[in-house]
Design a protein around this motif. Sequence first.
Motif, mmCIF file in Angstrom:
data_model
loop_
_atom_site.group_PDB
_atom_site.id
_atom_site.type_symbol
_atom_site.label_atom_id
_atom_site.label_comp_id
_atom_site.label_asym_id
_atom_site.label_seq_id
_atom_site.Cartn_x
_atom_site.Cartn_y
_atom_site.Cartn_z
ATOM 1 N N PHE A 1 -0.692 -3.489 10.229
ATOM 2 C CA PHE A 1 -0.955 -2.510 9.171
ATOM 3 C C PHE A 1 0.252 -2.332 8.264
ATOM 4 O O PHE A 1 0.115 -2.142 7.051
ATOM 5 C CB PHE A 1 -1.340 -1.171 9.817
ATOM 6 N N LEU A 2 1.438 -2.419 8.852
ATOM 7 C CA LEU A 2 2.665 -2.179 8.092
ATOM 8 C C LEU A 2 3.179 -3.406 7.358
ATOM 9 O O LEU A 2 3.726 -3.285 6.249
ATOM 10 C CB LEU A 2 3.750 -1.649 9.035
ATOM 11 N N ILE A 3 3.013 -4.606 7.923
ATOM 12 C CA ILE A 3 3.629 -5.778 7.277
ATOM 13 C C ILE A 3 2.663 -6.631 6.472
ATOM 14 O O ILE A 3 3.071 -7.262 5.500
ATOM 15 C CB ILE A 3 4.361 -6.668 8.306
ATOM 16 N N ASP A 4 1.386 -6.644 6.821
ATOM 17 C CA ASP A 4 0.451 -7.489 6.071
ATOM 18 C C ASP A 4 0.378 -7.120 4.586
ATOM 19 O O ASP A 4 0.314 -8.013 3.728
ATOM 20 C CB ASP A 4 -0.938 -7.428 6.695
ATOM 21 N N PRO A 5 0.369 -5.815 4.242
ATOM 22 C CA PRO A 5 0.315 -5.471 2.818
ATOM 23 C C PRO A 5 1.472 -6.047 2.005
ATOM 24 O O PRO A 5 1.310 -6.326 0.806
ATOM 25 C CB PRO A 5 0.372 -3.936 2.829
ATOM 26 N N ILE A 6 2.614 -6.237 2.637
ATOM 27 C CA ILE A 6 3.764 -6.782 1.909
ATOM 28 C C ILE A 6 3.498 -8.237 1.536
ATOM 29 O O ILE A 6 3.779 -8.660 0.407
ATOM 30 C CB ILE A 6 5.050 -6.673 2.760
ATOM 31 N N TRP A 7 2.949 -8.987 2.465
ATOM 32 C CA TRP A 7 2.626 -10.384 2.159
ATOM 33 C C TRP A 7 1.534 -10.483 1.096
ATOM 34 O O TRP A 7 1.581 -11.331 0.208
ATOM 35 C CB TRP A 7 2.198 -11.095 3.439
ATOM 36 N N TRP A 8 0.520 -9.607 1.187
ATOM 37 C CA TRP A 8 -0.522 -9.584 0.148
ATOM 38 C C TRP A 8 0.116 -9.355 -1.222
ATOM 39 O O TRP A 8 -0.271 -9.978 -2.219
ATOM 40 C CB TRP A 8 -1.520 -8.461 0.410
ATOM 41 N N MET A 9 1.065 -8.431 -1.263
ATOM 42 C CA MET A 9 1.723 -8.124 -2.538
ATOM 43 C C MET A 9 2.416 -9.357 -3.102
ATOM 44 O O MET A 9 2.267 -9.698 -4.285
ATOM 45 C CB MET A 9 2.717 -6.984 -2.343
ATOM 46 N N PHE A 10 3.192 -10.041 -2.278
ATOM 47 C CA PHE A 10 3.863 -11.250 -2.748
ATOM 48 C C PHE A 10 2.846 -12.274 -3.242
ATOM 49 O O PHE A 10 3.025 -12.894 -4.289
ATOM 50 C CB PHE A 10 4.703 -11.864 -1.624
ATOM 51 N N LEU A 11 1.780 -12.427 -2.501
ATOM 52 C CA LEU A 11 0.807 -13.467 -2.825
ATOM 53 C C LEU A 11 0.072 -13.183 -4.132
ATOM 54 O O LEU A 11 -0.080 -14.074 -4.979
ATOM 55 C CB LEU A 11 -0.201 -13.582 -1.675
ATOM 56 N N PHE A 12 -0.374 -11.953 -4.319
ATOM 57 C CA PHE A 12 -1.231 -11.645 -5.462
ATOM 58 C C PHE A 12 -0.486 -11.134 -6.693
ATOM 59 O O PHE A 12 -1.028 -11.190 -7.800
ATOM 60 C CB PHE A 12 -2.288 -10.609 -5.047
#
Length: 424
Positions: free
Chosen positions: A241-252
């Motif tokens: 929950f805490l780290i996946d959103p960061i990767w989504w941000m970088f990707l999109f």
Amino acid sequence: MDVSAAPAPSEKIGRYRWVIVSLLFAAMVINYVDRQTIGLLKPNLSKEFGWSEGDYADLVFYFQLSYAIAYLAWGKIMDKIGARWGFGIAFAIWQIAHIAHAGARGLSGFIFARMGLGIGEAGGFPGGIKAVAEWFPKKERAFATGIFNAGTNIGAIVTPLVVPGITLAFGWQMAFIVTGVAGLIWLPIWLLVYRRPREHKKLGAAELAHIEQDPADPVEKIGWAKLLTKRETWAYSLGKFLIDPIWWMFLFWLPDFLGKRYGLDLKTFGPPLIAIYLLSDVGSVGGGWLSSNLMKRGWSINAARKTTMLVCALLAVPVMFASFASNVWLAVLIIGVATAAHQGFSANLYTLPSDVFPRGAVGSVVGIGGMLGALGGMVFSKYIGKVLEDIGTYTPIFVVAGTAYLVALLVVHLLTPKMEPVKI
């Protein structure tokens, strides 16, 4: 263990299990080409269809919504029907949905296609983790996970190499069609090659014994209700929950950041994005290698995994200052180290379910965690859209990115202080 599986004293341990990893790696390359195409085309599509920052955030939001719901279901499906057919079905769904983007004629059409993509892609990591749990002993799982997870970075590298050329020559629709049709080649290869280790005719007795070296665990299926009572389930899930959103941000949003901050466009995104995701690959493989190497040196799973995660969490902190980088290549270095840190952290977090849960529960736990990760991504997507519309700067977004991994590690440690096998 079956006596037939015992190797002859002089038999050399084979390496067929790495063929399985190579197929998972290839699937993740395709997965991330499909996933990142929309982010690379964001400036062009926003201009053509008149999207606001909020509209694009909604596009990401609905992808993550379908991903969250489907991830939970795929985890259960993988435990029920196995990685071979489970992963194959998921792959077919996401490739068809990716191609369907070419038929979109507005925001609602893109949202529909993205939701289909989310449903299919949600099966990728539950299937991959399930396959690794079946094909690797615990001491090799983080390294194997790091290798196939590195395919996501290669996919992110391939996208700016391929998509701009297709788009500039034939239009954005063909970018979805060409990459989608090309990716379908993987599916029949997977179905022909993949079997469980004991069902595979090309697997030698020595390698089978190597794969099955860990103590046997229960194979019966375990329900969600029981898993939700375990702290280890929440350690993994809240970490996601805490780290996946960061990767989504970088990707999109990374192409958008580079465009707004440094004036890059579809013709010039390529080299910076490639550099960032090459660094990510180093982090993915390096993070998996470090914890596996520490375990080979006698460290416990708990010490090896958490020490590696701490190193990665500290390496992510400087991304808080990425918006202040004086030139694009300094920003690339800062962000690239942070994405590498994410991948190293993630490779070790991904192994937590197979480290502490019996095989019959791994897919379900991964599914629960993936759902929580996508829900976190939905919240963060709305936050990003709001910040960019109201403030117009990425600084608050990068501050969250720089602190998330330390918080995640703290949560994991508090909930699983020893990383011992779960008693069910």
